[in-house]
Design a protein around this motif. Structure first.
Motif, PDB file in Angstrom:
ATOM      1  N   LYS A   1       0.812  -1.222   0.000  1.00  0.00           N
ATOM      2  CA  LYS A   1       0.000   0.000   0.000  1.00  0.00           C
ATOM      3  C   LYS A   1       0.846   1.272   0.000  1.00  0.00           C
ATOM      4  CE  LYS A   1      -0.784   0.017   5.050  1.00  0.00           C
ATOM      5  NZ  LYS A   1      -1.841  -0.020   6.091  1.00  0.00           N
TER       6      LYS A   1
ATOM      7  N   PHE B   1     -10.050  -2.711 -10.531  1.00  0.00           N
ATOM      8  CA  PHE B   1      -9.434  -1.396 -10.718  1.00  0.00           C
ATOM      9  C   PHE B   1      -9.307  -1.052 -12.196  1.00  0.00           C
ATOM     10  CE2 PHE B   1      -5.489   0.926 -11.670  1.00  0.00           C
ATOM     11  CZ  PHE B   1      -5.736   2.125 -11.011  1.00  0.00           C
TER      12      PHE B   1
ATOM     13  N   GLU C   1      -5.008   0.288  -0.931  1.00  0.00           N
ATOM     14  CA  GLU C   1      -5.547  -0.028   0.395  1.00  0.00           C
ATOM     15  C   GLU C   1      -6.347  -1.324   0.340  1.00  0.00           C
ATOM     16  OE1 GLU C   1      -5.048   1.381   3.307  1.00  0.00           O
ATOM     17  OE2 GLU C   1      -3.797   3.023   2.550  1.00  0.00           O
ATOM     18  N   THR C   2      -7.157  -1.468  -0.712  1.00  0.00           N
ATOM     19  CA  THR C   2      -7.934  -2.701  -0.895  1.00  0.00           C
ATOM     20  C   THR C   2      -7.011  -3.884  -1.124  1.00  0.00           C
ATOM     21  OG1 THR C   2      -9.742  -1.418  -1.870  1.00  0.00           O
ATOM     22  CG2 THR C   2      -9.760  -3.787  -2.235  1.00  0.00           C
TER      23      THR C   2
ATOM     24  N   GLU D   1      -5.030   5.140  -5.152  1.00  0.00           N
ATOM     25  CA  GLU D   1      -4.874   5.201  -3.688  1.00  0.00           C
ATOM     26  C   GLU D   1      -5.842   4.235  -3.002  1.00  0.00           C
ATOM     27  OE1 GLU D   1      -3.154   8.832  -5.425  1.00  0.00           O
ATOM     28  OE2 GLU D   1      -5.070   7.782  -5.717  1.00  0.00           O
ATOM     29  N   ASP D   2      -7.092   4.217  -3.465  1.00  0.00           N
ATOM     30  CA  ASP D   2      -8.067   3.285  -2.883  1.00  0.00           C
ATOM     31  C   ASP D   2      -7.715   1.834  -3.236  1.00  0.00           C
ATOM     32  OD1 ASP D   2      -9.501   5.330  -1.745  1.00  0.00           O
ATOM     33  OD2 ASP D   2     -11.013   5.413  -3.344  1.00  0.00           O
ATOM     34  N   ALA D   3      -7.200   1.630  -4.451  1.00  0.00           N
ATOM     35  CA  ALA D   3      -6.872   0.277  -4.890  1.00  0.00           C
ATOM     36  C   ALA D   3      -5.784  -0.356  -4.038  1.00  0.00           C
ATOM     37  CB  ALA D   3      -6.452   0.290  -6.357  1.00  0.00           C
TER      38      ALA D   3
ATOM     39  N   THR E   1     -12.063   3.457  -9.921  1.00  0.00           N
ATOM     40  CA  THR E   1     -11.402   3.424  -8.609  1.00  0.00           C
ATOM     41  C   THR E   1     -10.043   4.113  -8.684  1.00  0.00           C
ATOM     42  OG1 THR E   1     -12.457   1.304  -8.136  1.00  0.00           O
ATOM     43  CG2 THR E   1     -10.568   1.897  -6.771  1.00  0.00           C
ATOM     44  N   SER E   2      -9.718   4.889  -7.656  1.00  0.00           N
ATOM     45  CA  SER E   2      -8.423   5.568  -7.640  1.00  0.00           C
ATOM     46  C   SER E   2      -7.317   4.591  -7.271  1.00  0.00           C
ATOM     47  CB  SER E   2      -8.440   6.719  -6.628  1.00  0.00           C
ATOM     48  OG  SER E   2      -8.469   6.226  -5.305  1.00  0.00           O
TER      49      SER E   2
ATOM     50  N   ARG F   1      -5.460  -5.051   2.207  1.00  0.00           N
ATOM     51  CA  ARG F   1      -6.476  -5.731   3.034  1.00  0.00           C
ATOM     52  C   ARG F   1      -6.821  -7.095   2.477  1.00  0.00           C
ATOM     53  NH1 ARG F   1      -9.151  -0.728   2.883  1.00  0.00           N
ATOM     54  NH2 ARG F   1     -10.692  -1.632   1.451  1.00  0.00           N
TER      55      ARG F   1
ATOM     56  N   ILE G   1       1.233   2.673  -5.565  1.00  0.00           N
ATOM     57  CA  ILE G   1       0.295   3.649  -6.133  1.00  0.00           C
ATOM     58  C   ILE G   1       0.746   4.038  -7.535  1.00  0.00           C
ATOM     59  CG2 ILE G   1      -0.584   6.014  -5.936  1.00  0.00           C
ATOM     60  CD1 ILE G   1      -0.510   5.654  -2.888  1.00  0.00           C
TER      61      ILE G   1
END
Length: 416
Positions: free
Chosen positions: A218, A393, A405-406, A401-403, A398-399, A409, A223
């Motif tokens: 992450k 993605f 993090e996902t 940055e969000d990708a 989807t950004s 997780r 990114i």
């Protein structure tokens, strides 16, 4: 695979594949494209010449997901095939379940430990014993290009992502699809891992996809990987969804598309079409990855059999796979390079020779990395989690940055 453990483990000690004839070997595989079919037919012929019978169990689907679904179903029902095309850490998981047979007798007689590089032999072993046999080594981080669209547009074939992003819009303006691609999860992951290796380098790649380091998954570099990956979407045609990889390769062969990023099984399609490397097509390392080698090993894992004659036929199959004549002929058709060391290089073309050299150099320099997209770097659970994030993605807003993090997780959850 993990959710099968309890239902399979009870069967493992009592189940053996049944065969209708004593010398019949049922083989489950997904080698069904034109180049792959030509390659696997070689093994069928060799087994037939040895006096045994090959029972074909082909399940179409380039990534092997459908084949693995069928294999799990067969195993649950107590009737696995004699041999199955299984790769990477999935071999270990089937070994944990107790279904695989010991090939050490064949391996010792054939001196496999001296003929296979450790990076290959280690994948073929479970608990220190051979349970699978390798048919080849694939380099995944290849870029395949038809030089004609570049000549017409007065452009050079890109060797870096910066060059790619400069050249691709110009090819598009010239009426050529810059990047042939199939919108399937495993193909998205193949493209993604090439971007990750090129943008981040081999150390970053290994931390992310082998070690699953959370900070790397992450972090800022990841990114950047996702941002570069998303830019490629603009250079793929709108009809890519669901397209098989070999259909994408044919787009490059006929000049409809300029490039494809795909493992060297793509070369089998060029060969089957009568095309010559350096003339009709060009093979280059994927952008920014020339000093590295992402490896994928096709292999057959052998399942325990109760019939002695069938076991002998199975052992003969394993022996034939390691025979230099088979390794040569199979890989000439498949587009890959032999798993066995010390082979005669004369029959192989310039792309294969470049792959052999890159494999040896990367082994020596520590830049040899296992393919995440093709099951060599991680478990099927983690691989599936990465597939989902990458594909979602690539086909959404989807950004990056969000990708990431996902991604972090999802990988963590898949390891539980």
């Amino acid at each position: 695979m993990k959710n099968l453990k309890y239902c399979l483990s009870g069967l493992a000690l009592s189940v053996a594949a049944s065969v209708s004839q004593a010398a019949e070997v049922e083989v489950l595989h997904y080698l069904t494209s034109s180049g792959e079919a030509a390659a696997i037919n070689v093994l069928k012929e060799y087994l037939g010449e040895s006096g045994h019978t090959w029972k074909d169990f082909a399940v179409a689907g380039g990534g092997g997901e459908s084949a693995m679904t069928v294999l799990k179903s067969r195993a649950i029902s107590g009737n696995p095939p004699a041999a199955a095309q299984i790769k990477g850490l999935d071999i270990q998981e089937w070994g944990d379940l107790g279904f695989l047979t010991d090939l050490d007798g064949v391996a010792t007689a054939g001196k496999w430990d001296t003929l296979l590089p450790p990076v290959v032999s280690n994948v073929m072993k479970y608990d220190g014993k051979y349970v699978a046999v390798p048919v080849n080594v694939h380099r995944v981080n290849w870029l395949w290009a038809n030089p004609e669209p570049f000549r017409k547009a007065g452009l050079g074939i890109p060797t870096t992502w910066e060059q790619f992003l400069d050249v691709a819009p110009k090819l598009k303006e010239a009426g050529v699809i810059p990047l042939a691609h199939g919108g399937q999860a495993w193909q998205d992951a193949t493209l993604f891992e090439a971007v990750a290796l090129g943008v981040g380098g081999p150390e970053f790649y290994s931390k992310a996809f082998v070690d699953h380091d959370e900070a790397t998954l992450k972090g800022a570099e990841m990114i950047n990987v996702f941002k570069t990956f998303k830019k490629l979407r603009d250079f793929i045609d709108p009809n890519a969804s669901g397209r098989d990889w070999n259909i994408a390769t044919s787009m490059v062969i006929n000049g409809e598309a300029a490039m494809q990023i795909m493992g060297d099984w793509a070369k089998g399609e060029f060969t089957a079409a009568g095309k010559k490397p350096g003339v009709d097509y060009v093979c280059l390392a994927a952008p920014d990855t020339s000093g590295t080698f992402t490896f994928n090993i096709d292999s057959f894992a052998m399942f325990a059999l109760s019939d002695d004659d069938a076991s002998k036929a199975q052992g003969k199959l394993a022996e034939l796979v390691m025979d230099p004549a088979f390794q040569e002929t199979f890989n000439l058709n498949k587009g890959s390079i032999p798993a066995r060391m010390g082979m005669n290089r004369a029959p192989f073309d310039s792309c294969a020779l470049a792959s052999m050299d890159a494999f040896e150099a990367s082994s020596a320099s520590g830049t040899l990395v296992p393919s995440m997209a093709h099951g060599l770097a991680t478990t099927s659970q983690v691989q599936g989690a990465i597939y989902d994030v990458v594909t979602n993605f690539f086909n959404s807003d989807t950004s990056a940055e969000d990708a990431v993090e996902t991604l972090a997780r999802s990988v963590k959850a898949a390891q539980l």
